[in-house]
Design a protein around this motif. Structure first.
Motif, PDB file in Angstrom:
ATOM      1  N   ARG A  39       0.817  -1.211   0.000  1.00  0.00           N
ATOM      2  CA  ARG A  39       0.000   0.000   0.000  1.00  0.00           C
ATOM      3  C   ARG A  39       0.846   1.254   0.000  1.00  0.00           C
ATOM      4  NH1 ARG A  39      -3.712  -0.590   4.977  1.00  0.00           N
ATOM      5  NH2 ARG A  39      -1.944  -1.830   5.691  1.00  0.00           N
ATOM      6  N   ASP A  56      -3.716  -1.667  -2.929  1.00  0.00           N
ATOM      7  CA  ASP A  56      -4.440  -2.225  -1.793  1.00  0.00           C
ATOM      8  C   ASP A  56      -5.101  -3.506  -2.280  1.00  0.00           C
ATOM      9  OD1 ASP A  56      -6.054  -2.921   0.305  1.00  0.00           O
ATOM     10  OD2 ASP A  56      -7.112  -0.994   0.429  1.00  0.00           O
ATOM     11  N   PRO A  89      -6.086  -4.949   6.875  1.00  0.00           N
ATOM     12  CA  PRO A  89      -5.928  -3.581   7.376  1.00  0.00           C
ATOM     13  C   PRO A  89      -6.988  -3.241   8.423  1.00  0.00           C
ATOM     14  CG  PRO A  89      -5.666  -3.625   5.000  1.00  0.00           C
ATOM     15  CD  PRO A  89      -6.099  -4.993   5.392  1.00  0.00           C
ATOM     16  N   GLY A  90      -6.520  -2.718   9.551  1.00  0.00           N
ATOM     17  CA  GLY A  90      -7.428  -2.344  10.633  1.00  0.00           C
ATOM     18  C   GLY A  90      -7.728  -3.450  11.618  1.00  0.00           C
ATOM     19  N   THR A  91      -7.155  -4.645  11.409  1.00  0.00           N
ATOM     20  CA  THR A  91      -7.403  -5.797  12.285  1.00  0.00           C
ATOM     21  C   THR A  91      -6.173  -6.082  13.126  1.00  0.00           C
ATOM     22  OG1 THR A  91      -8.913  -6.796  10.686  1.00  0.00           O
ATOM     23  CG2 THR A  91      -7.974  -8.256  12.345  1.00  0.00           C
ATOM     24  N   THR A  92      -6.381  -6.402  14.393  1.00  0.00           N
ATOM     25  CA  THR A  92      -5.291  -6.772  15.282  1.00  0.00           C
ATOM     26  C   THR A  92      -5.405  -8.247  15.633  1.00  0.00           C
ATOM     27  OG1 THR A  92      -5.138  -4.547  16.246  1.00  0.00           O
ATOM     28  CG2 THR A  92      -4.190  -6.360  17.511  1.00  0.00           C
ATOM     29  N   ASP A 105     -15.552  -9.898   9.786  1.00  0.00           N
ATOM     30  CA  ASP A 105     -14.162 -10.277  10.073  1.00  0.00           C
ATOM     31  C   ASP A 105     -13.738 -11.466   9.212  1.00  0.00           C
ATOM     32  OD1 ASP A 105     -13.770  -8.333  12.099  1.00  0.00           O
ATOM     33  OD2 ASP A 105     -14.770  -9.635  13.557  1.00  0.00           O
ATOM     34  N   ALA A 108     -13.312 -10.318   5.542  1.00  0.00           N
ATOM     35  CA  ALA A 108     -12.080  -9.552   5.345  1.00  0.00           C
ATOM     36  C   ALA A 108     -10.858 -10.457   5.398  1.00  0.00           C
ATOM     37  CB  ALA A 108     -11.974  -8.461   6.404  1.00  0.00           C
TER      38      ALA A 108
END
Length: 265
Positions: A39, A56, A89-92, A105, A108
């Motif tokens: 990205r 992306d 992206p944005g997930t831990t 979830d 994605a």
């Protein structure tokens, strides 16, 4: 050993850090023309002879654009390394329990870890065939082989990558395209070491601290026979060999690089 990669054209996804960065640098050092996909560009690639393409891979149209750029820039395509993966992206990660991830979830996770690779391969195959064949290397995870109650959706997506690689190898080997999988265990990357990363999350789970998780807790919990996490260059060297014509009879194979984590036969 000459890997005979000089002048070959390679696309490497997730190339801004970790395994992908090491793979891109290694292929470039071996003389390949490397299209490094991420990205954002990485300062770590500034001194390497690679072409960065911003993309992306959550965008379904991105893989085709990446392949088109590689072909336009270098006249063809020989190697695809589907390394991008892990938390979208944005997930831990890690996250524990089957009930934790919801439908969004799961969607994605599969979009990033499976469908991005599917689309990249779909875009690449016609160009690989034009060159008389080539090499596709997909990166999975030991979580595909040793499922647990942690990262359930991630493990399922990476298991699908293994199945995909086997199917593709059976179909395209007669046409000169080799498809193999590299299955890393716990690798010492930013995913583990960054602030708020896996080491800190695990530390909170087990009542330890980040450094102890990296050097003692994680290797012990995961049963790493070497007693340490895997180094990224160890993965990159295997990918480079699989990309090479010197692995001309290797297809449909899985190379596990996990410090001795998986012990079943």
């Amino acid at each position: 050993m000459d890997l005979q990669l000089s002048g070959r054209v390679a696309v490497v996804t997730g190339a801004s850090k970790g395994i992908g960065l090491a793979v891109a640098r290694t292929l470039a050092e071996e003389g390949a023309h490397v299209v490094a996909v991420s990205r954002t560009p990485s300062d770590a690639l500034a001194d390497a002879k690679v072409t960065h393409v911003a993309a992306d891979l959550m965008d379904p149209a991105a893989p085709a654009r990446v392949v088109a750029r590689a072909v336009e820039e270098f006249g063809g395509l020989d190697i695809v390394v589907n390394n991008a993966g892990g938390p979208p992206p944005g997930t831990t990660l890690p996250r524990a329990g089957f009930m934790t991830p919801d439908d969004a979830d799961w969607a994605a996770m599969f979009e990033f870890n499976l469908f991005a690779a599917v689309r990249m391969i779909r875009a690449a195959v016609p160009h690989l065939l034009e060159r008389g064949g080539g090499s596709i290397v997909n990166v999975s995870s030991t979580m595909a082989r040793q499922p647990s109650a942690v990262n359930v959706d991630y493990g399922a997506a990476k298991a699908a990558v293994l199945a995909l690689s086997k199917s593709l190898s059976a179909e395209y080997a007669p046409q000169g395209i080799r498809v193999n999988t590299v299955t890393p265990g716990a690798v010492l990357t930013d995913w583990w070491t960054k602030e708020g990363g896996a080491a800190e999350v695990f530390a909170g789970m087990v009542g330890s601290d980040r450094d102890s998780v990296l050097t003692e807790v994680a290797p012990t919990m995961m049963g790493l026979a070497t007693g340490r996490l895997v180094h990224v260059q160890e993965i990159a060297d295997t990918v480079a060999l699989l990309a090479s014509p010197r692995s001309g009879s290797t297809t449909g194979a899985e190379f596990v690089i996990d410090g001795g984590q998986l012990k079943e036969i």
